[in-house]
Design an enzyme around this catalytic site. Sequence first.
Site, mmCIF file in Angstrom:
data_model
loop_
_atom_site.group_PDB
_atom_site.id
_atom_site.type_symbol
_atom_site.label_atom_id
_atom_site.label_comp_id
_atom_site.label_asym_id
_atom_site.label_seq_id
_atom_site.Cartn_x
_atom_site.Cartn_y
_atom_site.Cartn_z
ATOM 1 N N ALA A 1 0.846 -1.194 0.000
ATOM 2 C CA ALA A 1 0.000 0.000 0.000
ATOM 3 C C ALA A 1 0.881 1.242 0.000
ATOM 4 C CB ALA A 1 -0.884 -0.010 1.247
ATOM 5 N N GLY B 1 -0.545 -5.191 0.231
ATOM 6 C CA GLY B 1 -1.589 -4.965 -0.767
ATOM 7 C C GLY B 1 -1.224 -5.537 -2.121
ATOM 8 N N GLU C 1 -2.182 -9.061 -2.015
ATOM 9 C CA GLU C 1 -3.654 -9.113 -1.984
ATOM 10 C C GLU C 1 -4.229 -8.926 -3.400
ATOM 11 O OE1 GLU C 1 -5.269 -7.790 2.298
ATOM 12 O OE2 GLU C 1 -4.055 -6.244 1.347
ATOM 13 N N GLU D 1 2.205 -6.843 7.022
ATOM 14 C CA GLU D 1 1.559 -5.683 7.665
ATOM 15 C C GLU D 1 1.732 -5.670 9.176
ATOM 16 O OE1 GLU D 1 -0.865 -6.042 3.842
ATOM 17 O OE2 GLU D 1 0.264 -7.377 5.153
#
Length: 698
Positions: free
Chosen positions: A63, A102, A105, A125
């Site tokens: 992210a 992310g 993901e 994370e």
Amino acid sequence: MSEVVKLERHDNIAVVTVNSPPVNALSAAVRGGIFDSIKSAIDDAQVQGIVLTCAGRTFIAGADITEFGKPPKPPGLAEVLSLMESSPKPIVAAIHGTALGGGLEVALACHYRVATKDAKLGLPEVKLGLLPGAGGTQRLPRAVGPELAVKMIVGGDLISADAALKAGLIEEIVEGPASGGEAFARKVVAEKRPLRKLRDDDSKLAAAKADRSIFTNAVAALTKKSRGLEAPFAAADAVGAAIDLPFDEGLKKEREGFLKLMNGDQSKAQRYAFFAEREAAKISGVPEGTKGRNVARVAILGAGTMGGGIAMSFVNAGIPVTLIETGEEQLKRGMGIMQKNYEATAARGGIPADAPAKRMALINGVVGIENVGDADLVIEAVFETMAVKKEVFGKLDQYAKPGAVLASNTSYLNIDEIAQSTKRPQDVLGMHFFSPANVMKLCEIVRADKTAPDALVTAVSIARKIAKVPAVVGVCDGFVGNRMLAQRGKQSEKLLFEGALPQQVDAVVTKFGMPMGPFAMGDLAGLDIGWRSRKDRGIKSEIADALCEAGRFGQKTGKGYYKYEQGSRAALPDPEVEKLIDETLARLGRKKRVVSDDEILERMMYPMINEGAKILAEGIAARPSDIDVVWLYGYGWPIYRGGPMFWADTVGLKHIADRLAFYAKETNDPSLEPAPLLKKLADEGKTFASLAAASKAA
């Protein structure tokens, strides 16, 4: 179309390429670009398969954490992933470099994944005090099974492409990401393979659904080391939801957990620590574009505990070392300890079985300082006295090659004075490693008055190369870490004279999150060291001296402030110590009082913060975050409290200044008076963080 995401059609295959250097982070622009490109490809009747890949050196590495805490910008990542997962056309993620957070993901929402051999995949994370917030805790257990998912999510471990292939996280290892991804997509289209949507595939959860201990045992093994941290337990709960709940309900639970962590103090502290570490590598006052000197070989003077640990740090990074001692006996002992350390790590599976031999082969153990000649960097790790250090640096003039960086691993001594004993002070600086040097991440880089900018840049870049976190500091007694620690030491000693016991003080400090309290730490280091030093300087410390006079030197003698049973490092409170303290206080005519835990915490922490304010005012540290980096990576400050200066801001500087003034009066100790900078910030209602913001704006 988006500037950072490109869509191309190669006959019936659409290739979506993210190009947002340096790490292709999932900023709003990248999310929007992926969404629009995938939608266009789905809507294009001629497209039968889609490949998602990235330009540059890596796949999406996570992210964009600079967006955290700011108002969300559409589209949200969940919306992008939902579009991808529900695509009627197969989507293949083609991974190279790292697919993290992310980024992984995004790949999990694709129907297939391929990766290059050197790729690394993970959901780390938890290291930022968070859990994956875009379906990672729900899709990964379905892709690889809950045991490996727990390792990757609760432990934050990355896995290699080989491990990912074995676990079923990727379908194939490919040569090039774009070409390999495209070839795989063509195969999927030609074979009319069914689309595998992880959300609908519970097959790998069946065993854990039948026997939940598969999951709970995996969690227990990983949360053992998570004392005080919230994120690992919240992450474990979210993975548990993948086993217990339907996909959409699990997704909802994951989102709640993510938002709670993101808005909590711990994640704010851990994200701050992440940026503080990056910031510390930037050196203030060095001309832009200054290049470091080349370091192909390092010489280390001294094969004791520190020298050996430093040597291991270099050879672990593949940098050859000349390890120099004054005699064969000392050299043999030092080399033997390193060999044993490596063999023990290999036996535990920490390094490959052939690593000890390979690493020891990089160390050339020799006797005599004249062997420094081929080294580009010389690190002195000899006895901690000024006379010995000066003698060594005087000799280096004779034997070290021109342009070699000359570093002292001193923890207290004045580098300017050491530099005066050589004709090349521009090459001299401090590189203060922390014990054990092959484990501890911090390296305090001490900039002396005459240190050349390129020598400083060399020290910082080589520290990073050997996986240390460098923090540049100025010259003063004890630099940053030990100078602040001395203030804590002074107060811990005073508390014993007022009625506190070693075990009470240590319990408060460890409950706060530090790995050890000051008295257990003293026992580990050896109380006789301080005793000898005090005798040399004609200083008395009645309680500590009485312990040493009774032969209580700490762990090495089985008793110090605590007692230690044979072969154990467990510190046990000793009634004899209490008796000795009582007798000393009676002899000195001191009255005991009940000291509260709150007072102990304030007197352990606030004087250090006060000293930190003085360090900033004197320019010994360039930024409050540099002080925090020193404490996080050199002294085991709990990462979920962000470092002493960050923590001070959360407590409130006004409160800290008021309490220091109160203790200065109560204990008749003027050294506790708030430092001018602390007082100024407190009076203006400001924070230490405001100093960093002001200097950035300047």
